[in-house]
Design a protein around this motif. Structure first.
Motif, PDB file in Angstrom:
ATOM      1  N   PRO A 188     -19.102  29.119 -16.276  1.00  0.00           N
ATOM      2  CA  PRO A 188     -19.873  27.834 -15.870  1.00  0.00           C
ATOM      3  C   PRO A 188     -20.994  28.184 -14.784  1.00  0.00           C
ATOM      4  O   PRO A 188     -22.087  27.752 -14.905  1.00  0.00           O
ATOM      5  N   LEU A 189     -20.944  29.229 -13.911  1.00  0.00           N
ATOM      6  CA  LEU A 189     -21.945  29.710 -13.189  1.00  0.00           C
ATOM      7  C   LEU A 189     -22.995  30.460 -13.984  1.00  0.00           C
ATOM      8  O   LEU A 189     -24.138  30.287 -13.518  1.00  0.00           O
ATOM      9  N   LEU A 190     -22.582  31.298 -14.852  1.00  0.00           N
ATOM     10  CA  LEU A 190     -23.643  31.871 -15.867  1.00  0.00           C
ATOM     11  C   LEU A 190     -24.289  31.103 -16.492  1.00  0.00           C
ATOM     12  O   LEU A 190     -25.465  31.260 -16.677  1.00  0.00           O
ATOM     13  N   ALA A 191     -23.730  30.172 -17.031  1.00  0.00           N
ATOM     14  CA  ALA A 191     -24.635  28.838 -17.891  1.00  0.00           C
ATOM     15  C   ALA A 191     -25.533  27.997 -16.783  1.00  0.00           C
ATOM     16  O   ALA A 191     -26.849  27.910 -17.217  1.00  0.00           O
ATOM     17  N   LEU A 192     -25.008  28.103 -15.675  1.00  0.00           N
ATOM     18  CA  LEU A 192     -26.067  27.172 -14.741  1.00  0.00           C
ATOM     19  C   LEU A 192     -27.001  27.972 -14.275  1.00  0.00           C
ATOM     20  O   LEU A 192     -28.329  27.576 -14.468  1.00  0.00           O
ATOM     21  N   ILE A 193     -26.861  29.447 -14.048  1.00  0.00           N
ATOM     22  CA  ILE A 193     -27.851  30.094 -13.221  1.00  0.00           C
ATOM     23  C   ILE A 193     -28.731  31.036 -14.485  1.00  0.00           C
ATOM     24  O   ILE A 193     -29.858  30.852 -14.477  1.00  0.00           O
ATOM     25  N   GLY A 194     -27.734  31.467 -15.241  1.00  0.00           N
ATOM     26  CA  GLY A 194     -28.522  32.374 -16.205  1.00  0.00           C
ATOM     27  C   GLY A 194     -29.130  31.634 -17.374  1.00  0.00           C
ATOM     28  O   GLY A 194     -30.520  31.816 -17.420  1.00  0.00           O
ATOM     29  N   THR A 195     -28.520  30.674 -17.834  1.00  0.00           N
ATOM     30  CA  THR A 195     -29.184  29.863 -18.960  1.00  0.00           C
ATOM     31  C   THR A 195     -29.929  28.967 -18.586  1.00  0.00           C
ATOM     32  O   THR A 195     -31.317  28.938 -18.918  1.00  0.00           O
ATOM     33  N   GLY A 196     -29.573  28.155 -17.592  1.00  0.00           N
ATOM     34  CA  GLY A 196     -29.998  27.022 -17.332  1.00  0.00           C
ATOM     35  C   GLY A 196     -31.349  27.302 -16.154  1.00  0.00           C
ATOM     36  O   GLY A 196     -32.608  27.192 -16.569  1.00  0.00           O
ATOM     37  N   PHE A 197     -31.104  27.786 -15.259  1.00  0.00           N
ATOM     38  CA  PHE A 197     -32.317  28.377 -13.966  1.00  0.00           C
ATOM     39  C   PHE A 197     -33.009  29.409 -14.558  1.00  0.00           C
ATOM     40  O   PHE A 197     -34.132  28.990 -14.346  1.00  0.00           O
ATOM     41  N   CYS A 198     -32.484  30.400 -14.851  1.00  0.00           N
ATOM     42  CA  CYS A 198     -33.434  31.409 -15.341  1.00  0.00           C
ATOM     43  C   CYS A 198     -34.165  31.248 -16.617  1.00  0.00           C
ATOM     44  O   CYS A 198     -35.270  31.766 -16.723  1.00  0.00           O
ATOM     45  N   GLY A 199     -33.545  30.563 -17.721  1.00  0.00           N
ATOM     46  CA  GLY A 199     -34.108  30.128 -18.763  1.00  0.00           C
ATOM     47  C   GLY A 199     -35.491  29.065 -18.681  1.00  0.00           C
ATOM     48  O   GLY A 199     -36.209  29.210 -19.275  1.00  0.00           O
ATOM     49  N   ALA A 200     -35.029  28.259 -17.639  1.00  0.00           N
ATOM     50  CA  ALA A 200     -36.469  27.267 -17.445  1.00  0.00           C
ATOM     51  C   ALA A 200     -37.449  28.275 -16.511  1.00  0.00           C
ATOM     52  O   ALA A 200     -38.455  27.770 -16.212  1.00  0.00           O
ATOM     53  N   LEU A 201     -36.970  29.041 -15.543  1.00  0.00           N
ATOM     54  CA  LEU A 201     -37.913  29.582 -14.463  1.00  0.00           C
ATOM     55  C   LEU A 201     -38.636  30.844 -15.211  1.00  0.00           C
ATOM     56  O   LEU A 201     -39.933  30.786 -14.906  1.00  0.00           O
ATOM     57  N   THR A 202     -38.196  31.479 -16.239  1.00  0.00           N
ATOM     58  CA  THR A 202     -38.977  32.275 -16.686  1.00  0.00           C
ATOM     59  C   THR A 202     -39.598  31.851 -17.895  1.00  0.00           C
ATOM     60  O   THR A 202     -39.384  30.976 -18.521  1.00  0.00           O
ATOM     61  N   THR A 203     -40.751  32.576 -18.369  1.00  0.00           N
ATOM     62  CA  THR A 203     -41.554  32.087 -19.616  1.00  0.00           C
ATOM     63  C   THR A 203     -42.238  33.045 -20.462  1.00  0.00           C
ATOM     64  O   THR A 203     -43.245  33.592 -20.035  1.00  0.00           O
ATOM     65  N   TYR A 204     -41.659  33.260 -21.469  1.00  0.00           N
ATOM     66  CA  TYR A 204     -42.316  34.176 -22.644  1.00  0.00           C
ATOM     67  C   TYR A 204     -43.374  33.594 -23.009  1.00  0.00           C
ATOM     68  O   TYR A 204     -44.317  34.438 -23.412  1.00  0.00           O
ATOM     69  N   SER A 205     -43.304  32.348 -23.267  1.00  0.00           N
ATOM     70  CA  SER A 205     -44.382  31.692 -24.076  1.00  0.00           C
ATOM     71  C   SER A 205     -45.817  31.616 -23.205  1.00  0.00           C
ATOM     72  O   SER A 205     -47.055  32.022 -23.818  1.00  0.00           O
ATOM     73  N   THR A 206     -45.657  31.337 -21.905  1.00  0.00           N
ATOM     74  CA  THR A 206     -46.776  31.692 -20.991  1.00  0.00           C
ATOM     75  C   THR A 206     -47.301  32.950 -20.887  1.00  0.00           C
ATOM     76  O   THR A 206     -48.355  33.232 -20.839  1.00  0.00           O
ATOM     77  N   PHE A 207     -46.237  33.932 -20.756  1.00  0.00           N
ATOM     78  CA  PHE A 207     -46.849  35.639 -20.758  1.00  0.00           C
ATOM     79  C   PHE A 207     -47.792  35.387 -22.196  1.00  0.00           C
ATOM     80  O   PHE A 207     -48.712  36.302 -21.972  1.00  0.00           O
ATOM     81  N   SER A 208     -47.195  35.317 -23.173  1.00  0.00           N
ATOM     82  CA  SER A 208     -47.929  35.528 -24.247  1.00  0.00           C
ATOM     83  C   SER A 208     -49.193  34.943 -24.469  1.00  0.00           C
ATOM     84  O   SER A 208     -50.295  35.391 -24.786  1.00  0.00           O
ATOM     85  N   TYR A 209     -49.296  33.533 -24.019  1.00  0.00           N
ATOM     86  CA  TYR A 209     -50.472  32.546 -24.083  1.00  0.00           C
ATOM     87  C   TYR A 209     -51.440  33.385 -23.054  1.00  0.00           C
ATOM     88  O   TYR A 209     -52.778  33.643 -23.523  1.00  0.00           O
ATOM     89  N   GLU A 210     -51.153  33.834 -21.976  1.00  0.00           N
ATOM     90  CA  GLU A 210     -52.053  34.372 -20.857  1.00  0.00           C
ATOM     91  C   GLU A 210     -52.612  35.622 -21.502  1.00  0.00           C
ATOM     92  O   GLU A 210     -53.716  35.972 -21.523  1.00  0.00           O
ATOM     93  N   THR A 211     -51.847  36.408 -22.104  1.00  0.00           N
ATOM     94  CA  THR A 211     -52.236  37.709 -22.648  1.00  0.00           C
ATOM     95  C   THR A 211     -53.232  37.426 -23.804  1.00  0.00           C
ATOM     96  O   THR A 211     -54.204  38.429 -23.899  1.00  0.00           O
ATOM     97  N   VAL A 212     -52.924  36.653 -24.909  1.00  0.00           N
ATOM     98  CA  VAL A 212     -53.863  36.330 -25.743  1.00  0.00           C
ATOM     99  C   VAL A 212     -55.173  35.747 -25.300  1.00  0.00           C
ATOM    100  O   VAL A 212     -56.297  36.191 -25.594  1.00  0.00           O
ATOM    101  N   ARG A 213     -55.143  35.068 -24.028  1.00  0.00           N
ATOM    102  CA  ARG A 213     -56.140  34.177 -23.551  1.00  0.00           C
ATOM    103  C   ARG A 213     -57.138  35.550 -23.084  1.00  0.00           C
ATOM    104  O   ARG A 213     -58.251  35.578 -23.178  1.00  0.00           O
ATOM    105  N   LEU A 214     -56.554  36.301 -22.218  1.00  0.00           N
ATOM    106  CA  LEU A 214     -57.508  37.624 -21.838  1.00  0.00           C
ATOM    107  C   LEU A 214     -57.921  38.435 -22.666  1.00  0.00           C
ATOM    108  O   LEU A 214     -59.103  38.941 -22.683  1.00  0.00           O
TER     109      LEU A 214
END
Length: 122
Positions: free
Chosen positions: A60-86
């Motif tokens: 349950p702690l892994l689901a809370l922190i790993g999947t929930g918190f880190c999944g929402a904290l990190t962002t591959y889509s924004t990383f990709s978008y910003e790279t394409v924008r550059l």
């Protein structure tokens, strides 16, 4: 129950990503996306630590922190978008550095997190 924990973790991670991104980016007068880089690096460090702790942490702690918190904290889509924008702005050096530095630093942060928690828990 797991879905609720993921949801709760994401409720904290998503606003923290936004606020951190804006705060960090506003402090840098640069075209490099420092805000996204920062949240992704933090997420890599935390996820590496969770992996290093292994079975010492309850699922349950892994689901809370790993999947929930880190999944929402990190962002591959924004990383990709910003790279394409550059790239669209013909800022090839910044685009290349964004990819290279983000990947190398992210792997390094994950390794540090893994190593530290594995040594502490293992």
């Amino acid at each position: 129950m797991t879905a609720v924990l993921v949801f709760v973790g994401a409720m904290v991670g998503a606003p923290l990503r936004y606020l951190t991104d804006r705060t960090v980016q506003n402090r840098h007068d640069s075209l490099f996306p420092w805000g996204t880089f920062s949240v992704n690096l933090a997420g890599c460090l935390i996820l590496g630590g969770l992996a290093g702790a292994g079975t010492a942490l309850p699922a349950p702690l892994l689901a809370l922190i790993g999947t929930g918190f880190c999944g929402a904290l990190t962002t591959y889509s924004t990383f990709s978008y910003e790279t394409v924008r550059l790239l669209e702005q013909k800022l090839y050096f910044y685009a290349a550095m964004n990819v290279i530095i983000s990947v190398i630093a992210g792997l390094g942060a994950a390794l540090i997190g893994y190593t530290v928690l594995h040594a502490l828990v293992g």
